[in-house]
Each structure stands twice: as C-alpha cells, then as structure tokens.
Design a protein around this motif. Structure first.
Motif, mmCIF file in Angstrom:
data_model
loop_
_atom_site.group_PDB
_atom_site.id
_atom_site.type_symbol
_atom_site.label_atom_id
_atom_site.label_comp_id
_atom_site.label_asym_id
_atom_site.label_seq_id
_atom_site.Cartn_x
_atom_site.Cartn_y
_atom_site.Cartn_z
ATOM 1 N N UNK A 69 11.398 -6.369 1.242
ATOM 2 C CA UNK A 69 9.981 -6.770 1.088
ATOM 3 C C UNK A 69 9.376 -6.680 2.505
ATOM 4 N N UNK A 70 8.129 -6.630 2.471
ATOM 5 C CA UNK A 70 7.363 -6.467 3.549
ATOM 6 C C UNK A 70 7.742 -7.545 4.660
ATOM 7 N N UNK A 71 7.618 -8.723 4.342
ATOM 8 C CA UNK A 71 7.725 -10.099 5.096
ATOM 9 C C UNK A 71 9.071 -9.833 5.689
ATOM 10 N N UNK A 72 10.123 -9.650 4.953
ATOM 11 C CA UNK A 72 11.444 -9.596 5.441
ATOM 12 C C UNK A 72 11.776 -8.421 6.318
ATOM 13 N N UNK A 73 11.394 -7.258 5.964
ATOM 14 C CA UNK A 73 11.503 -5.994 6.823
ATOM 15 C C UNK A 73 10.789 -6.416 8.114
ATOM 16 N N UNK A 74 9.719 -6.887 8.205
ATOM 17 C CA UNK A 74 8.985 -7.136 9.581
ATOM 18 C C UNK A 74 9.804 -8.249 10.431
ATOM 19 N N UNK A 132 12.911 -9.064 10.569
ATOM 20 C CA UNK A 132 13.982 -8.103 11.112
ATOM 21 C C UNK A 132 13.607 -7.423 12.475
ATOM 22 N N UNK A 133 12.427 -7.073 12.698
ATOM 23 C CA UNK A 133 11.861 -6.537 13.655
ATOM 24 C C UNK A 133 11.035 -7.417 14.759
ATOM 25 N N UNK A 134 11.187 -8.625 14.395
ATOM 26 C CA UNK A 134 10.530 -9.906 15.109
ATOM 27 C C UNK A 134 9.214 -10.006 15.203
ATOM 28 N N UNK A 135 8.496 -9.680 13.857
ATOM 29 C CA UNK A 135 7.191 -9.844 13.592
ATOM 30 C C UNK A 135 7.052 -10.779 12.265
ATOM 31 N N UNK A 161 2.368 -10.340 1.387
ATOM 32 C CA UNK A 161 3.389 -9.744 1.788
ATOM 33 C C UNK A 161 4.983 -10.029 1.570
ATOM 34 N N UNK A 162 4.922 -11.358 0.740
ATOM 35 C CA UNK A 162 6.273 -11.551 0.165
ATOM 36 C C UNK A 162 6.693 -10.682 -0.897
ATOM 37 N N UNK A 163 5.855 -10.120 -1.462
ATOM 38 C CA UNK A 163 6.239 -9.442 -2.916
ATOM 39 C C UNK A 163 5.635 -8.047 -3.176
ATOM 40 N N UNK A 164 4.425 -7.910 -2.703
ATOM 41 C CA UNK A 164 3.578 -6.754 -2.938
ATOM 42 C C UNK A 164 4.150 -5.532 -2.170
ATOM 43 N N UNK A 165 3.932 -4.310 -2.697
ATOM 44 C CA UNK A 165 4.407 -3.052 -2.005
ATOM 45 C C UNK A 165 3.299 -2.199 -1.915
ATOM 46 N N UNK A 166 3.967 -1.132 -1.214
ATOM 47 C CA UNK A 166 2.829 -0.055 -1.113
ATOM 48 C C UNK A 166 3.167 1.311 -1.838
ATOM 49 N N UNK A 167 2.377 2.412 -1.918
ATOM 50 C CA UNK A 167 2.675 3.527 -2.228
ATOM 51 C C UNK A 167 2.468 4.665 -1.306
ATOM 52 N N UNK A 168 3.402 5.201 -0.658
ATOM 53 C CA UNK A 168 3.262 6.061 0.322
ATOM 54 C C UNK A 168 3.291 5.132 1.547
ATOM 55 N N UNK A 169 2.189 4.881 2.285
ATOM 56 C CA UNK A 169 2.166 4.338 3.717
ATOM 57 C C UNK A 169 1.021 3.293 3.691
ATOM 58 N N UNK A 170 1.394 2.035 4.238
ATOM 59 C CA UNK A 170 0.202 1.243 4.498
ATOM 60 C C UNK A 170 -0.020 0.859 5.782
ATOM 61 N N UNK A 171 -1.201 0.525 6.379
ATOM 62 C CA UNK A 171 -1.503 -0.001 7.772
ATOM 63 C C UNK A 171 -1.964 -1.313 7.684
ATOM 64 N N UNK A 172 -1.201 -2.192 8.327
ATOM 65 C CA UNK A 172 -1.701 -3.861 8.114
ATOM 66 C C UNK A 172 -2.212 -3.938 9.600
ATOM 67 N N UNK A 173 -3.219 -5.031 9.458
ATOM 68 C CA UNK A 173 -3.977 -5.370 10.671
ATOM 69 C C UNK A 173 -3.088 -6.611 11.179
ATOM 70 N N UNK A 174 -1.887 -6.265 11.708
ATOM 71 C CA UNK A 174 -1.010 -7.551 12.448
ATOM 72 C C UNK A 174 -0.418 -6.727 13.611
#
Length: 318
Positions: A252-257, A259-262, A305-318
C-alpha cells in the motif's frame, strides 16, 4: 494537531447481542472535549497495537463522559475483542478526538435515521440532538431479533420513544424495513443517515438514490468495509520530500512510504475513517475507500493512502 488524552473507563454495561456499552471519563477529571452528533473517538489498544474508531452514542449535551457501544465480533481483526477484554472499570486508554466525518444537518425539516445492528450508535446521538432541537425525525433500528437489540431498554424509556421503529429479521415481513414505504419522498430539506454493515448500507443507499434522493442528502458512515488492497504496480512521487517509490502488487502507499521513513498516519486500514487522507497533485487514482464521496473522488485531488492505489504514476503533496 493530534490531541491525545488519557481517559478512564467510568462504567461498563454488557448489553444484549454481545455489545459492551462503555463510558470514558477524563483521567484528570473535569469535562470532556465537546462533540457534535455523528462524531467518533479514536481509542488505542496497546496489546494489539491498533487504533480503532468508535461512534459516540451519548448525548452531545453531555459534558462528563463519552459513551460508545462495541460489538464483540469474532470476524474482526482483533479490535473489538481487545476492547471487550481490556475495557474494565478503571482501565485507562489513550483517546484521540472527537472527530466528526458524519455531521448532522440541523437545518433539515425532516430527518430519517437508519441503523443496522451496532451501526445504531451514531443514530442515538443524532436522535438525542434532534429531539432537543424539536425537529421532525424517525429512527429505524434494524437487528436480527429483539433478543440482540442493545440499547432497547434505554430507547424505550426515552422521551423520543415514539420516534423509534424497530425491525427484527426473525419476525414477520410486515414489521421489517420496507424502503419503498419507509423512506419519505425526496425533498431538498429531507436528509437520510445510514450506518451499519456494508450490505445493509449499500442496500439503503442504492434504494434511496434510486428513489430520487440526491446523494448530498444521503449521509453514510461505514464502520468496516471489505477492501481489496492488491493491484498492478504503480509509482508514487512525493513532491515535498523528494521521495519516489514503486508500490508493488501487494503493498500500500502508506506502508511503502513508511519503509522510506515517510510516515502517514493510518488508523482503520480499511478506508473508512479518513485519517490517512493525502492530497494528490497529479495522476489517476484507483479509489478503494468508503470514506470519500463520489464528488470528492471526481475531484481527483485526494486519496486514502491506506488502501487506494494509482494507475501509472501519482504525485502526492507530501
């Protein structure tokens, strides 16, 4: 800013249907933080390391305690069973909130409240508030049988008992909820509120909107949802932090980020509470949540960010 306080279990009633009615009072004494009808609090369960959200069923005019009702659900991910085990009188809990993602429109001329099972909890707070305002309302309370209908004794003794209609699955069809008859005609000043199991909510929402009630007047709060987290890999770029990650099929987005410290705050992990809402600057979103409205989804500028996904590439404001 997160507001975490310590509350003490001041009383507990084990009601019908394996539902615990629990009151939380400030450990330090004094008054609770005021809340409005439809609000919930977040409770931390340390032995399972989970935050869980519970709707408040107490009167919004109450200043001394919050009251919640918790169903002991054997199919839950551990939250409800932990509450039943830990919430003994005198026990202390970290509590955040209250927050309200399910607010009551107090200007409506007619309000219909529909609670399925434990989903009745926010409806009780709404009913108390509407009664205090002298508003026209009805509360439809649906359960499997009278024997598992928590809160019934209190509701039957309330000043608005004549506004409550019970529907029990194990009785004849004549007293079951009939949306064709029990929903009023669509009107700009008529508002509907529904909370309960996902199947119940989907049925009510579909029938209401199919009958012509505009989505903005059909308010809903999911307390759990079946959510499919997996999907095709996609890329997430974080504009402020400069981090770019690939979200794998089972991540998921939240879990992957994380791991990168975000770290993005996550509570429910099912897309129902809104804690992890994140602004999106660009990209196509694959929404998986039950929190955002259809209009908010169409705007395309935020996701869970806990469950939704993207198609291709997402740019987040964080």
């Amino acid at each position: 800013m997160t507001n975490t306080q310590t509350y003490t279990v001041s009383s507990r009633i084990d009601d019908r249907g394996d539902i615990a009615r629990i009151r939380f009072s400030p450990k330090s004494g004094g008054q609770i933080i005021p809340f409005t009808a439809g609000a919930h609090i977040d409770i931390y369960l340390p032995d399972v390391d989970l935050w869980r959200q519970y709707s408040l069923c107490s009167d919004p005019a109450e200043t001394g305690f919050y009251e919640i009702g918790v169903l002991k659900d054997p199919n839950s991910r551990g939250g409800s069973t932990a509450v039943h085990r830990l919430a003994t009188e005198g026990a202390e809990f970290k509590v955040e909130g209250p927050r309200n993602h399910f607010p009551l429109d107090e200007t409506a001329t007619q309000t219909v409240l529909l609670g399925g099972g434990i989903g009745v909890t926010p409806m009780i707070a709404m009913a108390k508030r509407l009664h205090a305002l002298g508003k026209d309302f009805v509360l439809h309370y649906c359960t499997r049988s009278e024997e598992v209908t928590a809160f019934k004794d209190d509701l039957d003794g309330s000043d608005f008992a004549d506004k409550i209609v019970y529907h029990f699955d194990d009785q004849d069809d004549s007293q079951r909820l009939d949306l064709a008859q029990d929903l009023p005609a669509p009107d700009p000043d008529t508002h509907l509120y529904v909370c309960g199991p996902q199947g119940f909510m989907d049925w009510v929402i579909g029938a209401a909107e199919g009958a012509g009630h505009v989505p903005a007047n059909v308010h809903r709060e999911y307390f759990s949802a079946e959510v499919e987290l997996s999907g095709d890999s996609f890329e997430v770029e974080c504009a402020q932090s400069g981090i770019t990650v690939t979200i794998g099929p089972n991540d998921t987005i939240a879990k992957a980020l994380a791991k990168e410290g975000l770290k993005i705050d996550v509570k429910c992990e099912e897309g129902v509470c809104g804690t992890c809402i994140t602004d999106v600057l660009s990209g196509e979103i694959d929404h998986r949540d039950q929190f955002l409205t259809e209009d908010e989804r169409e705007d395309g500028d935020q996701l869970c960010a806990c469950c939704s996904r993207g198609k291709g590439k997402l740019v987040l404001d964080i």
